[in-house]
Design an enzyme around this catalytic site. Structure first.
Site, PDB file in Angstrom:
ATOM      1  CG  HIS A 191      -1.774   1.144   1.418  1.00 27.70           C
ATOM      2  ND1 HIS A 191      -3.107   1.149   1.092  1.00 27.70           N
ATOM      3  CD2 HIS A 191      -1.506   2.382   1.907  1.00 27.70           C
ATOM      4  CE1 HIS A 191      -3.626   2.329   1.381  1.00 27.70           C
ATOM      5  NE2 HIS A 191      -2.680   3.099   1.879  1.00 27.70           N
ATOM      6  CD  GLU A 192       1.512   3.509   3.729  1.00 30.57           C
ATOM      7  OE1 GLU A 192       1.463   4.463   2.922  1.00 30.57           O
ATOM      8  OE2 GLU A 192       0.699   3.382   4.649  1.00 30.57           O
TER       9      GLU A 192
END
Length: 163
Positions: A133-134
């Site tokens: 996600h990051e």
């Protein structure tokens, strides 16, 4: 340490790719501290420098407050499993909205520590979800782009009603 303002969706900065970190100095340490405080205040379990308007490839993840935060500088995914898993995701830049996203269930990531040491490790479960996600965010891919068009449109409409 300071809590910095978080850039909110649909700010175009959330769609920009971040630059590699090349200086491992006191400014980087201060940014990691600020990101940690900002993430905790949001509250969240992951944050990137672009979330606070700094286009550096830096993320801080804290899955367990007792274990403390982990900083990943210049992270990159070097391997993904064929097996996938679904997990609920959201963003501190779009608070109050979450949807299930399907991603590889395991990954191997190469990154640097805040002192510049290069490491590689495998991640699964929630850590794999957070890293993917990051890292997407560092690549300028806001999490809702991983949703179907219909789910993305619904998420945006729900967020617009909250703001």
């Amino acid at each position: 340490m300071a809590v910095r303002p978080i850039i909110r969706f649909p700010n175009p900065m959330l769609g920009r790719s971040a630059e590699r970190v090349s200086r491992f100095d006191d400014d980087l340490h201060s940014l990691v501290d600020d990101l940690t405080e900002t993430m905790r205040a949001a509250p969240g379990i992951g944050i990137t420098a672009p979330h606070v308007g700094v286009l550096y490839r830096l993320t801080v993840i804290e899955l367990d407050r007792r274990a403390g935060p982990r900083a990943f500088v210049n992270p990159e995914i070097v391997w993904r499993s064929a097996e996938t898993a679904r997990h609920s995701e959201g963003s501190i830049s779009m608070p109050g909205i979450s949807e299930e996203v399907e991603r590889p269930s395991r990954i191997r990531v190469r990154y640097q520590t805040i002192s510049g040491e290069t490491l590689e490790e495998e991640a699964s479960g929630l850590m794999a979800v957070c890293l993917q996600h990051e890292i997407d965010q560092l690549d300028g891919i806001f999490w809702i782009r991983r949703l179907s068009r219909l789910k993305r449109e619904r998420a945006v409409k729900r967020f617009e009603k909250l703001t």
